[in-house]
Design a protein around this motif. Sequence first.
Motif, mmCIF file in Angstrom:
data_model
loop_
_atom_site.group_PDB
_atom_site.id
_atom_site.type_symbol
_atom_site.label_atom_id
_atom_site.label_comp_id
_atom_site.label_asym_id
_atom_site.label_seq_id
_atom_site.Cartn_x
_atom_site.Cartn_y
_atom_site.Cartn_z
ATOM 1 N N MET A 194 12.744 24.930 62.291
ATOM 2 C CA MET A 194 12.046 25.802 61.349
ATOM 3 C C MET A 194 11.719 27.195 61.882
ATOM 4 O O MET A 194 11.096 27.981 61.187
ATOM 5 N N ASN A 224 12.153 30.885 53.024
ATOM 6 C CA ASN A 224 11.273 29.950 52.322
ATOM 7 C C ASN A 224 12.058 28.781 51.742
ATOM 8 O O ASN A 224 11.594 27.630 51.777
ATOM 9 N N GLU A 225 13.234 29.069 51.212
ATOM 10 C CA GLU A 225 14.051 28.011 50.608
ATOM 11 C C GLU A 225 14.397 26.933 51.621
ATOM 12 O O GLU A 225 14.445 25.742 51.293
ATOM 13 N N TYR A 226 14.649 27.348 52.865
ATOM 14 C CA TYR A 226 15.061 26.395 53.900
ATOM 15 C C TYR A 226 13.922 26.047 54.865
ATOM 16 O O TYR A 226 14.158 25.445 55.905
ATOM 17 N N CYS A 227 12.697 26.421 54.493
ATOM 18 C CA CYS A 227 11.494 26.066 55.264
ATOM 19 C C CYS A 227 11.538 26.601 56.687
ATOM 20 O O CYS A 227 11.128 25.926 57.644
ATOM 21 N N TYR A 228 12.039 27.821 56.838
ATOM 22 C CA TYR A 228 11.989 28.509 58.127
ATOM 23 C C TYR A 228 10.817 29.485 58.115
ATOM 24 O O TYR A 228 10.451 30.025 57.077
ATOM 25 N N HIS A 229 10.254 29.717 59.305
ATOM 26 C CA HIS A 229 9.099 30.596 59.428
ATOM 27 C C HIS A 229 9.319 31.572 60.581
ATOM 28 O O HIS A 229 9.827 31.190 61.643
#
Length: 208
Positions: free
Chosen positions: A133, A158-163
């Motif tokens: 992530m 956000n779509e791939y839940c990366y921060h």
Amino acid sequence: VIAFIKNFVETRVPEATIEIKENNVYVTKGVADYYPCIVAHTDTVHDIYDDFGVYERDCTLFAFSTDTETQVGIGGDDKVGVWIGLEMLLEKDVVKCAFFHSEEIGCVGSSQADMSFFKDVGYAFQSDRRGHMDFVRSIYGVALFSEEFSKKISSTLNEYCYHETDGALTDVYQLKCMGLDVCVANMSSGYYAPHTDKEVVDIIDAMK
């Protein structure tokens, strides 16, 4: 790994051009004013075993040495990054890839990079980080990309839940320090417990 990349490109992506300089591999596919660029490194911290085997269980890849009868590091750091580069060469009509040697001992390969290769690169992404992530925005206080770039990619992250987060030494940081004046980033690859004999690769996370 360098020989594998060379053979893969020549047999699977024959339209691409490949050049090897000082054990760094540079690949270009297609014609464009500006290219997306994938960066990876070809070395590993792990010992090399003649009887090295890779196995899968519950969508997790792990390695085992029958000689030592123990689990050993699989080398997901950074073979996952190499795989991503090769996948992009198969999938994209236009892309550049740079595969650097000896990252694990201080970004030796990328410190010797042919910077002219990046003259028409629009941005460069590396996948050389544990977990699933993290999208690294700065390393040692050096900003890897701009606030404008951050806003443009926020919906995808956000779509791939990366921060966005801070990270540690890797090749895109070295390139940035050498004057690469485009947005770069490093991101989680789906490998876990790197630099240990327990290192594994989560296939689902790597695919993401």
